[in-house]
Each structure stands twice: as C-alpha cells, then as structure tokens.
Design a protein around this motif. Structure first.
Motif, PDB file in Angstrom:
ATOM      1  N   PHE A   1      19.972  -8.422  10.719  1.00  0.00           N
ATOM      2  CA  PHE A   1      18.680  -8.790  10.113  1.00  0.00           C
ATOM      3  C   PHE A   1      17.691  -7.690   9.897  1.00  0.00           C
ATOM      4  CE2 PHE A   1      15.172 -11.600   9.405  1.00  0.00           C
ATOM      5  CZ  PHE A   1      13.958 -10.941   9.931  1.00  0.00           C
TER       6      PHE A   1
ATOM      7  N   ILE B   1      18.930 -13.428   6.836  1.00  0.00           N
ATOM      8  CA  ILE B   1      18.548 -14.757   7.358  1.00  0.00           C
ATOM      9  C   ILE B   1      18.961 -15.595   6.359  1.00  0.00           C
ATOM     10  CG2 ILE B   1      16.172 -14.621   6.291  1.00  0.00           C
ATOM     11  CD1 ILE B   1      15.170 -15.558   9.166  1.00  0.00           C
TER      12      ILE B   1
ATOM     13  N   PHE C   1      10.418 -21.553   7.263  1.00  0.00           N
ATOM     14  CA  PHE C   1       9.123 -20.710   7.243  1.00  0.00           C
ATOM     15  C   PHE C   1       7.746 -21.108   5.980  1.00  0.00           C
ATOM     16  CE2 PHE C   1      10.476 -18.914  11.058  1.00  0.00           C
ATOM     17  CZ  PHE C   1      11.356 -17.915  10.683  1.00  0.00           C
TER      18      PHE C   1
ATOM     19  N   PHE D   1       6.998  -9.170   1.500  1.00  0.00           N
ATOM     20  CA  PHE D   1       8.031  -8.429   2.413  1.00  0.00           C
ATOM     21  C   PHE D   1       9.348  -9.055   2.303  1.00  0.00           C
ATOM     22  CE2 PHE D   1       8.760 -11.967   5.476  1.00  0.00           C
ATOM     23  CZ  PHE D   1       7.465 -12.586   5.541  1.00  0.00           C
TER      24      PHE D   1
ATOM     25  N   LYS E   1       7.115  -3.963  11.773  1.00  0.00           N
ATOM     26  CA  LYS E   1       7.084  -3.423  10.307  1.00  0.00           C
ATOM     27  C   LYS E   1       5.772  -3.606   9.828  1.00  0.00           C
ATOM     28  CE  LYS E   1      11.463  -2.668  10.331  1.00  0.00           C
ATOM     29  NZ  LYS E   1      11.900  -1.303   9.732  1.00  0.00           N
ATOM     30  N   VAL E   2       5.043  -4.457   9.884  1.00  0.00           N
ATOM     31  CA  VAL E   2       3.415  -4.542   9.592  1.00  0.00           C
ATOM     32  C   VAL E   2       2.834  -3.331  10.155  1.00  0.00           C
ATOM     33  CG1 VAL E   2       1.356  -5.752   9.706  1.00  0.00           C
ATOM     34  CG2 VAL E   2       3.397  -6.887   9.015  1.00  0.00           C
TER      35      VAL E   2
ATOM     36  N   VAL F   1       0.544 -10.890   1.376  1.00  0.00           N
ATOM     37  CA  VAL F   1       1.398  -9.966   1.943  1.00  0.00           C
ATOM     38  C   VAL F   1       2.843 -10.281   1.222  1.00  0.00           C
ATOM     39  CG1 VAL F   1       1.872 -11.389   4.099  1.00  0.00           C
ATOM     40  CG2 VAL F   1       2.383  -9.019   4.017  1.00  0.00           C
TER      41      VAL F   1
ATOM     42  N   THR G   1      11.900 -29.765   7.306  1.00  0.00           N
ATOM     43  CA  THR G   1      11.650 -28.279   7.975  1.00  0.00           C
ATOM     44  C   THR G   1      12.337 -28.260   9.334  1.00  0.00           C
ATOM     45  OG1 THR G   1       9.450 -28.812   7.241  1.00  0.00           O
ATOM     46  CG2 THR G   1       9.983 -26.710   8.865  1.00  0.00           C
TER      47      THR G   1
ATOM     48  N   TYR H   1      21.646 -26.567  10.440  1.00  0.00           N
ATOM     49  CA  TYR H   1      22.255 -25.130  10.058  1.00  0.00           C
ATOM     50  C   TYR H   1      22.746 -24.512  11.362  1.00  0.00           C
ATOM     51  CZ  TYR H   1      22.382 -19.977   9.177  1.00  0.00           C
ATOM     52  OH  TYR H   1      22.753 -18.923   9.221  1.00  0.00           O
TER      53      TYR H   1
ATOM     54  N   GLU I   1      -0.695 -11.560   7.178  1.00  0.00           N
ATOM     55  CA  GLU I   1       0.497 -11.091   8.146  1.00  0.00           C
ATOM     56  C   GLU I   1       0.322 -11.958   9.380  1.00  0.00           C
ATOM     57  OE1 GLU I   1      -1.912  -9.272   7.086  1.00  0.00           O
ATOM     58  OE2 GLU I   1      -2.863  -8.093   8.604  1.00  0.00           O
TER      59      GLU I   1
ATOM     60  N   HIS J   1      12.867 -12.773  17.393  1.00  0.00           N
ATOM     61  CA  HIS J   1      13.198 -11.977  16.998  1.00  0.00           C
ATOM     62  C   HIS J   1      12.517 -11.670  15.646  1.00  0.00           C
ATOM     63  CE1 HIS J   1      15.815  -8.311  16.123  1.00  0.00           C
ATOM     64  NE2 HIS J   1      16.218  -8.801  15.190  1.00  0.00           N
TER      65      HIS J   1
ATOM     66  N   HIS K   1       9.597 -12.768  14.597  1.00  0.00           N
ATOM     67  CA  HIS K   1       8.322 -12.505  14.944  1.00  0.00           C
ATOM     68  C   HIS K   1       8.167 -10.974  15.345  1.00  0.00           C
ATOM     69  CE1 HIS K   1       4.837 -12.552  17.311  1.00  0.00           C
ATOM     70  NE2 HIS K   1       4.304 -13.341  16.360  1.00  0.00           N
TER      71      HIS K   1
ATOM     72  N   PHE L   1       3.646  -0.269   8.435  1.00  0.00           N
ATOM     73  CA  PHE L   1       3.270  -0.081   7.090  1.00  0.00           C
ATOM     74  C   PHE L   1       1.870   0.234   6.984  1.00  0.00           C
ATOM     75  CE2 PHE L   1       3.475  -1.367   2.517  1.00  0.00           C
ATOM     76  CZ  PHE L   1       2.232  -1.574   2.332  1.00  0.00           C
TER      77      PHE L   1
ATOM     78  N   THR M   1      10.144  -8.278  15.092  1.00  0.00           N
ATOM     79  CA  THR M   1      10.137  -7.332  13.886  1.00  0.00           C
ATOM     80  C   THR M   1       9.210  -7.128  12.827  1.00  0.00           C
ATOM     81  OG1 THR M   1      12.593  -8.275  13.926  1.00  0.00           O
ATOM     82  CG2 THR M   1      12.236  -6.810  12.391  1.00  0.00           C
ATOM     83  N   PHE M   2       8.729  -8.586  12.559  1.00  0.00           N
ATOM     84  CA  PHE M   2       7.724  -8.499  11.465  1.00  0.00           C
ATOM     85  C   PHE M   2       6.550  -7.825  11.804  1.00  0.00           C
ATOM     86  CE2 PHE M   2       5.695 -10.125   7.715  1.00  0.00           C
ATOM     87  CZ  PHE M   2       4.409 -10.623   8.013  1.00  0.00           C
TER      88      PHE M   2
ATOM     89  N   LEU N   1      14.004  -6.252   8.026  1.00  0.00           N
ATOM     90  CA  LEU N   1      12.718  -6.711   7.377  1.00  0.00           C
ATOM     91  C   LEU N   1      11.953  -5.512   6.986  1.00  0.00           C
ATOM     92  CD1 LEU N   1      10.542  -9.629   8.787  1.00  0.00           C
ATOM     93  CD2 LEU N   1       9.619  -7.744   7.848  1.00  0.00           C
ATOM     94  N   GLU N   2      11.344  -5.457   5.802  1.00  0.00           N
ATOM     95  CA  GLU N   2      10.479  -4.598   5.293  1.00  0.00           C
ATOM     96  C   GLU N   2       9.291  -4.991   4.576  1.00  0.00           C
ATOM     97  OE1 GLU N   2      12.316  -1.286   6.903  1.00  0.00           O
ATOM     98  OE2 GLU N   2      10.466  -1.370   5.723  1.00  0.00           O
ATOM     99  N   VAL N   3       8.063  -4.497   5.001  1.00  0.00           N
ATOM    100  CA  VAL N   3       7.023  -5.004   4.248  1.00  0.00           C
ATOM    101  C   VAL N   3       6.768  -3.979   3.099  1.00  0.00           C
ATOM    102  CG1 VAL N   3       4.585  -5.143   4.495  1.00  0.00           C
ATOM    103  CG2 VAL N   3       5.886  -5.904   6.320  1.00  0.00           C
ATOM    104  N   THR N   4       6.582  -4.598   1.848  1.00  0.00           N
ATOM    105  CA  THR N   4       6.376  -3.747   0.520  1.00  0.00           C
ATOM    106  C   THR N   4       4.941  -3.995   0.324  1.00  0.00           C
ATOM    107  OG1 THR N   4       6.951  -5.897  -0.543  1.00  0.00           O
ATOM    108  CG2 THR N   4       8.687  -4.231  -0.068  1.00  0.00           C
ATOM    109  N   ALA N   5       4.247  -4.960   0.335  1.00  0.00           N
ATOM    110  CA  ALA N   5       3.079  -4.914   0.054  1.00  0.00           C
ATOM    111  C   ALA N   5       2.002  -5.491   0.989  1.00  0.00           C
ATOM    112  CB  ALA N   5       2.765  -5.373  -1.249  1.00  0.00           C
ATOM    113  N   LEU N   6       0.788  -4.895   1.210  1.00  0.00           N
ATOM    114  CA  LEU N   6      -0.127  -5.728   2.244  1.00  0.00           C
ATOM    115  C   LEU N   6      -1.471  -5.470   1.681  1.00  0.00           C
ATOM    116  CD1 LEU N   6      -0.254  -7.090   4.882  1.00  0.00           C
ATOM    117  CD2 LEU N   6      -0.483  -5.234   6.184  1.00  0.00           C
TER     118      LEU N   6
ATOM    119  N   PHE O   1       1.952 -15.613   8.542  1.00  0.00           N
ATOM    120  CA  PHE O   1       3.422 -15.598   8.687  1.00  0.00           C
ATOM    121  C   PHE O   1       3.941 -15.750  10.223  1.00  0.00           C
ATOM    122  CE2 PHE O   1       7.597 -15.666   7.329  1.00  0.00           C
ATOM    123  CZ  PHE O   1       8.415 -14.763   8.167  1.00  0.00           C
ATOM    124  N   LYS O   2       3.309 -14.982  11.070  1.00  0.00           N
ATOM    125  CA  LYS O   2       3.284 -14.991  12.553  1.00  0.00           C
ATOM    126  C   LYS O   2       3.227 -16.168  13.119  1.00  0.00           C
ATOM    127  CE  LYS O   2       1.252 -11.124  13.761  1.00  0.00           C
ATOM    128  NZ  LYS O   2       0.953 -10.087  14.409  1.00  0.00           N
TER     129      LYS O   2
END
Lengths: 422, 100
Positions: free
Chosen positions: A91, A110, A118, A105, B83-84, A103, B16, B23, A401, B75, B77, B87, B79-80, A93-98, A404-405
């Motif tokens: 896995f 996954i 999600f 990413f 990364k935020v 946002v 959902t 899966y 952001e 995981h 959550h 950034f 990682t995000f 994850l990279e944020v490209t714009a915020l 998404f969380k």
C-alpha cells in the motif's frame, strides 16, 4: 479457466520448444514441428498483464474484473490471499494536491472494492448538519414557503458535525443536536431627499441573512411546547465539546473549517429569494445532523471520485510514416501538448512517450488509434487496476482531508457494528 | 444445517458493505464460496453468503473478513494522516482568504 488449463497443459512441451526457439519469440515453430508452441514466459507475462491492468481497447475495456478469489492464480503459482503484512508492504499513498476545498491523492495497492466503498461513504454516509425544519412566521415574497424551505435546506452550514448528536423525532431539540438560525428580512424602497423613488433595500435575500441563535429558538412556545430547549449557550457547548473531543483524540485538535465556537453558513452570497417593496420574510430554521443517503443536502462533498492510473504503451517502435500518423492523430491537436515527442529525422524518426500517463486530451485519441487496422500491435492504453487517483471536493463543512478520514472511520465502524452482532 | 455454510443478512446496508465484505471473504483461502446480493433495491438489506472448506466456521470466516477490513481502514487512515502532514509541511500554507 479454459485458457489457464490449456496453458498448464502446454507447459511441458513449451519448455523444450522454447529452449530450441531461443531468441525467436516463440512465434515461428522450429523446423520439423508442425504445431505452434507458445513460449511459457510470454504466456505468463500476458496473464500477469491481464491480472494487473485493464486493456482499454477501442471498442471496449478488456480484462476489467478483479478476481478476488484466493486461489484464482494458483495454476501460475501466484497466491492471491490477503495478508495484512502483504497489504502494508504494497500500500502506498501520496497526496498530490491539497486546497481549502479539494484534496487529490493517489492510492496504490488497494482493491477497487474498498476504494469504491470509501467513495460511496464520502457521498452518502459521512454526516453533516443541514436545515431540516423551517418555522415560517411570515412570507409574503413570491417564492413559495416550501420552495424557500427547500432552498434553505441546501445551504451548507459551517458546523463540525462530529460535535453534534443525531436527533430522533421524539427528542426535544437541544444545543447538542440542533442549530437554530433566524431570518427576518423586509424589502423597502428608499425615499430620497427630494421625494423621488430611491433604491430597493433588501431586494435580494442572500444566505448571510441567516443569523445564528446560540441561545436557541426565539419563537414563543406554541401550546406549551417549546420550540427548543437549550440548557446552555451553544457557543459554550461547542467550546466544551471541542475540548472533550480533543482530549478523546489524545490531544490532537479536531480540524474544522472555521472558528470552533461560532456557526455560520459556508457561503454568504447564496441567493435565496428576490423581493419587491413591501414584502417580508420572517422565519426560524432548525438544523439537524443527517446523512447524504437520506437527502443530498446532507452530503459533505460536491462530489468525490477516483480514476485508475492510465498508461500509454508503445509495443513496437513507431517510426517513419507511422510516427507522422501517430503525432497527427494524438499529439498535434495543440501547441502545448507535450505527452509525445517525435525524435530524429528521416526514416528513423520515432515516437517517444514523454508522459507515460498521457493526459485527458490524448488518451482517448490513442485508444481510438489503437483500434485502427495494424495499430493494435503498436500502441496500447492500459489502466492499472489497483492504482487510483482519488479526488474529494468538499462543500466547506469539513476540510476535505478530514472528510476522507471520516469516511475511512465510517467503514471501520460499520464493520465493527456487524462484528458486534456476530 | 451446517456451521460451515451461512447466509448473513445485513440490515440497513448496501453495496458499500456488501462488496467490501465479499471481497475480503474471497481473499481468505479457507473460504470456498463468498458472494453477496441486494434482494430488492428499494429495501436496505444485503445477503452475504459464505461457504468454507470446513477448516473454519462460516461465522469465524466472516469475523476474520470484517477484522481485516477494519485493519485496512486503520492503516489507510494512518498513512493518509501522515502523508497529509508531510504535504502540508513541504508546501507553504496559502494566504488566508479575506473573511467577508
């Protein structure tokens, strides 16, 4: 299934034939044999490609299914089981714009099933606050009561929904589950000093006319039933709730899009109604917590979407006249388009892919060209099945952001609630 | 009735949950069949069918799948979040828009 069985059956023969065929990619049968023997490494590479990528052919997308079954690839020696360690390794994850309202990413490793979960939760199951009940005292403007109430419901409210509780029909509205707004606008015509017609004041009713009432409803009780029962100022409640939430999260403050203890609409300039001199609107609006699946007004995202990462592949060098055709069809429509470069001169001029991902403008052109006769073996558009570019556009109630969380937390809590019933 | 084959009905859920659980169940080598269906689109309910090889009960397989989804969510959550923060640290914050 048949293809895999066939491949396995040909394995023993192909091992001998491929040794003899050597560098020749197995297409030509060695002298003396009359049967086409596929090169097993080629077959495996092709199957691997079909497993990992969607082939965007000109007529349809091929190999789109993600086979989740743990034993799907046993015949080629790949274990498709899920392990948490394997997931953590793969896995990324990279944020490209915020931005304040968007946002973007990239997520890799996954499954589309979870990514889609999600996305669906972002649209329908992350709760927000929105106006639900409108108590209209006076409405003489041209917009009907119900139409106006509908428009009020769609106005995004800047309030952190995590600090509020749901309210059921029978519960009394309190500062914990209801936000009260008041609107009282009267349209008059100014009279100027020399008595001529002046300008209209309050001709347009904007969302900034909604005033927050932190102490609850100001309407006089109707038959002993109070319109709201606030035990404390909502500003105090919010301050308290935020402190509690921060300590519950271990000292990490809840991020919201605004001051913690004031509530307002996200935008001040949403036009709600137009009036003419003499018309008046007086009402109170109560907001409650809800989810997008009940009514779209509670959806916290403008929208949220994801796309698989595309890849433009040159299967064989595209040179000479072909290069011209390719550049004409896919690259030269715009001066600034830089995804493909034609390098060299004369018969040796060849196309080089400068941007493997292509762009929104050229991807479809390459896909169409790959359907033309002869071009299918030269160019190809692929999409990686487990690599997504996720975009979330918020409406301002929560920073994107945080949205998404929250969606990720909602999926975990849904699983938790099912677990508790097992 | 066998403990190795069960259909779970999840009330108030839709694709959902259904697709995610299906899966994760499929990814378990001890599960021989896993599928889901929405009996009627106007009714919020999902049927998840689990059949195992006999090494574990269907309920245990379901539990494992749900726990796996929760682990994946945790995981993602974390990682995000990281990364935020990364950034934001490398891009200077844009000027605050004028508040009207």
């Amino acid at each position: 299934m048949g293809k895999k069985a066939g491949a396995k059956g040909g394995a023993d023969d192909a091992a001998g034939a491929s040794a003899a065929a050597g560098a020749d990619a197995g297409a030509a049968a060695p002298a003396g044999t009359s049967r086409y023997r596929p090169d097993m490494s080629e077959v495996k590479a092709e199957l691997e490609r079909q497993r990992k990528f969607v082939t965007c052919a000109a007529d349809e997308n091929k190999h789109t299914t993600e086979y989740a079954y743990s034993g799907a690839y046993n015949s080629v020696g790949i274990d498709n089981t899920f392990t948490m360690e394997g997931f953590r390794d793969a896995f990324r994850l990279e944020v490209t714009a915020l931005d304040v309202d968007k946002v973007e990413f990239e997520m890799q490793g996954i499954s589309p099933a979870i990514a889609n979960a999600f996305r669906r939760i972002l649209i329908a199951e992350v709760p927000t606050m929105a106006i639900e009940k409108v108590f209209i005292v006076n409405n003489t403007c041209i917009v009907q009561d119900e139409v106006f109430a509908h428009r009020l419901g769609l106005v995004p409210i800047r309030a952190d929904p995590r600090l509020f509780e749901y309210r059921s029909e029978s519960e009394a509205p309190s500062e914990r589950n209801t936000i009260v707004f008041k609107m009282h606008v009267k349209c008059v015509r100014e009279t100027t000093a020399n008595g001529t017609r002046g300008a209209l004041i309050n001709e347009m009713v904007y969302s900034n006319s909604l005033q927050w009432l932190p102490l609850g409803s100001e309407l006089p009780p109707d038959e002993e039933v109070k319109f709201s029962s606030f035990t404390q100022s909502q500003a105090d409640f919010l301050k308290q709730a935020n402190v509690e939430a921060t300590s519950a999260a271990g000292g990490v403050a809840l991020k919201s899009s605004g001051d913690v203890d004031t509530i307002s609409t996200v935008h001040d300039d949403i036009l709600l109604a137009k009036m003419v001199a003499g018309q008046e609107i007086e009402l109170e609006a109560h907001c409650i917590k809800g989810q997008g699946k009940e009514h779209a007004k509670w959806s916290p995202v403008g929208t949220a979407w994801y796309a698989m990462v595309p890849q433009v592949e040159l299967l064989a060098p595209v040179t000479g006249a072909d290069a011209d055709v390719f550049m004409e069809a896919c690259a030269n429509f715009s001066e600034t388009h830089g995804c493909y470069v034609c390098e060299g001169v004369g018969a040796a001029r060849a196309v080089r892919v400068a941007k493997e991902r292509g762009c929104a403008m050229c991807l479809e052109r390459v896909r169409t060209l790959s359907g033309e006769p002869g071009w299918g073996e030269k160019i190809r558009v692929l999409k990686k099945k487990d690599h997504f570019i996720f975009t979330v556009e918020g409406t301002g109630q929560l920073p994107p952001e945080e949205l998404f969380k929250e969606a990720v937390k909602v999926l975990a809590s849904k699983c938790q609630s099912v677990l508790s019933t097992l | 009735m066998s403990v190795y084959e069960k259909t779970f009905t999840l009330k108030d859920e839709d694709h959902t949950m259904g697709n995610s659980v299906r899966y994760m169940l499929n990814k378990n080598p001890q599960v021989s069949l896993a599928g889901y269906s929405v009996p009627h689109p106007m009714e919020r309910s999902v049927n998840v069918r689990v059949q195992t090889t006999g090494e574990v009960t269907a309920t245990a397989a379901m539990r494992d799948a749900l726990l796996d989804i929760i682990s994946v969510c945790d995981h993602v959550h974390d990682t995000f979040d990281t990364k935020v923060a990364e950034f934001k640290a490398k891009t200077p914050a844009p000027m605050e828009a004028d508040k009207k």
